[in-house]
Design a protein around this motif. Structure first.
Motif, PDB file in Angstrom:
ATOM      1  N   ASP A 272       0.911  -1.247  -0.393  1.00  0.00           N
ATOM      2  CA  ASP A 272       0.084  -0.131   0.197  1.00  0.00           C
ATOM      3  C   ASP A 272       0.842   1.095   0.062  1.00  0.00           C
ATOM      4  N   LEU A 273       2.110   1.482   0.832  1.00  0.00           N
ATOM      5  CA  LEU A 273       2.513   2.214   0.915  1.00  0.00           C
ATOM      6  C   LEU A 273       4.452   2.341   0.676  1.00  0.00           C
ATOM      7  N   ILE A 274       4.519   0.909   1.220  1.00  0.00           N
ATOM      8  CA  ILE A 274       6.080   1.277   1.378  1.00  0.00           C
ATOM      9  C   ILE A 274       6.584   1.327  -0.065  1.00  0.00           C
ATOM     10  N   ARG A 275       5.534   0.174  -0.483  1.00  0.00           N
ATOM     11  CA  ARG A 275       6.427   0.016  -1.982  1.00  0.00           C
ATOM     12  C   ARG A 275       6.461   0.855  -2.439  1.00  0.00           C
ATOM     13  N   PRO A 276       5.427   1.603  -2.614  1.00  0.00           N
ATOM     14  CA  PRO A 276       5.129   3.149  -3.385  1.00  0.00           C
ATOM     15  C   PRO A 276       6.344   4.255  -2.982  1.00  0.00           C
ATOM     16  N   THR A 277       6.731   4.202  -1.542  1.00  0.00           N
ATOM     17  CA  THR A 277       7.874   5.023  -0.778  1.00  0.00           C
ATOM     18  C   THR A 277       9.149   4.721  -1.747  1.00  0.00           C
ATOM     19  N   LEU A 278       9.165   3.406  -1.700  1.00  0.00           N
ATOM     20  CA  LEU A 278      10.564   2.922  -1.564  1.00  0.00           C
ATOM     21  C   LEU A 278      11.341   3.470  -3.122  1.00  0.00           C
TER      22      LEU A 278
END
Length: 430
Positions: A272-278
């Motif tokens: 949800d959030l970690i993948r797109p931020t990385l």
């Protein structure tokens, strides 16, 4: 000294602030019992409180709610939010009230102090005729006519068209929550209580005292509240102070900005959030600290870029003074912790109270609202560039931090509660 019953819903985000409140009552010399689930019994026992565990109320694993509440299976977004409120918070209320009333019969308390989603506290207060204090661990969502209804993250309307929009949204909210009202009426009947004339919008809030975590600067301006409200600042210590440093802690570079991305502790899918931020920041001149929200799951199911450092949980007190920005799912405790350190925010508020929190952060000027819980990498990158390039975000975060640091939340809950008891006793002597 007073006898306190503290009622805490067994969620990690509820436990940390209410454990701090329990400790503050004990430090002040009061007797404290804590009513909560088995998962957090030891946590509260460690404060010195006596623990009363959920018995008639259906105890649950917060990481697998559908196992206890099958109606939650396969839901997300608004449907999940409504189902959570109905099945976890409302339809357990009568059984919570039974547990609490049994504890009162075993040994009476002077006041019940409850987290703002513990509806069993209202039922127990009515059964025992004892005062009840609500401690709101999320932003207050009590509707008032001059504002949009809570949950949408909308700022106050300034023009006639906006006010018309708000009237339509209030009507839609009343229509959409009819099932919740029916569930509450059924729980009152199951608890042997008569139907209530109190508006459903305030049933989770004590008519005696609401201690609201946060500060007025992080709330929409309004003329008045329908219940007595006192802001007490942040409640919890700044996050996971008993967590051992991860193996990479000493390797975290000192010469690069650090961006923290946290998935929270409830909906912890790292996609949800970690993948797109990385993906957004993996090639930027920063170090990324990513927390999965699960101490038992400190890794990711996908590769992380070389500038990323991953852990289940970290000690915010040690980390937050070092970071330059925080990408967050919008958990209120984490937001207040970051702002207490003057850290600007990028908020991906997906469901439950998170869109409301994201909207308030953006309105305050301390961060960017991504308007979704599952942002694309490009949106995260653009928000990070805005926050990094415009000093006004940090300036505003630092101003809010100064306001938050003027409070000692747990001690203020204690003093406000004692004041309430003193007033009640004085009234009883008249």
């Amino acid at each position: 000294m007073a006898e306190i019953m503290l009622a805490v819903m067994p969620f990690a985000g509820h436990v940390a602030p209410l454990a701090a409140v329990a400790s503050a009552f004990i430090d002040a010399g009061h007797g404290v019992r804590v009513y909560t689930g088995r998962a957090y019994a030891e946590r509260f026992a460690a404060t010195g409180a006596e623990v009363v565990r959920w018995s008639r109320a259906p105890d649950f694993d917060e990481h697998d709610l559908p196992a206890t509440f099958p109606a939650l299976r396969g839901r997300k977004g608004a449907r999940q939010a409504l189902a959570n409120v109905e099945h976890v918070f409302i339809r357990t209320a009568a059984a919570q009230g039974d547990d609490l009333s049994a504890a009162y019969r075993a040994r009476a308390w002077d006041v019940i102090v409850a987290d703002g989603l513990s509806l069993g506290a209202r039922i127990a207060s009515e059964h025992t005729t004892t005062p009840w204090v609500t401690v709101s661990i999320v932003p207050l969502t009590i509707p008032t006519p001059e504002l949009p209804p809570p949950g949408f993250g909308l700022p106050p309307a300034r023009r006639p068209l906006g006010h018309a929009r708000d009237r339509l949204l209030h009507a839609a909210l009343r229509l959409g929550t009819r099932g919740l009202r029916r569930a509450y009426d059924e729980q009152r009947a199951a608890a042997g209580l008569a139907p209530s004339s109190i508006p459903f919008e305030v049933v989770f809030s004590s008519p005696d005292l609401v201690c609201a975590s946060g500060i007025p600067e992080l709330d929409w301006p309004r003329r008045s509240w329908p219940v007595p409200v006192e802001y007490v600042g942040a409640l919890a210590p700044t996050g996971h102070g008993d967590t051992a440093p991860p193996e990479w802690w000493a390797d975290l570079p000192e010469d690069r900005p650090i961006v923290l991305v946290t998935q929270g502790t409830l909906n912890v899918d790292p996609d949800d959030l970690i993948r797109p931020t990385l993906a957004a920041l993996g090639r930027q001149p920063v170090s990324i600290v990513a927390t999965t929200g699960r101490a038992d799951a400190p890794g990711l199911p996908f590769p992380a870029p070389p500038n990323a450092y991953v852990a289940g949980l970290v000690d915010y007190a040690a980390l937050l003074p070092r970071i330059d920005a925080m990408v967050t799912n919008g958990g209120w405790g984490g937001v207040l912790a970051a702002l207490s350190h003057g850290v600007p925010l990028i908020v991906a508020g997906g469901d439950l109270d998170k869109p409301e929190i994201a909207g308030r952060v953006a309105w305050s000027g301390a961060g960017v609202d991504l308007r979704t819980g599952t942002p694309r990498a490009g949106a995260v990158l653009a928000a990070w560039r805005r926050v990094s390039a415009d000093p006004r975000y940090r300036e505003r975060a630092e101003a809010l931090g100064r306001a938050l640091r003027q409070h000692d939340g747990p001690r203020e809950v204690v003093s406000r509660t004692v004041d309430l008891l003193d007033r009640r006793r004085a009234e009883g002597r008249r």
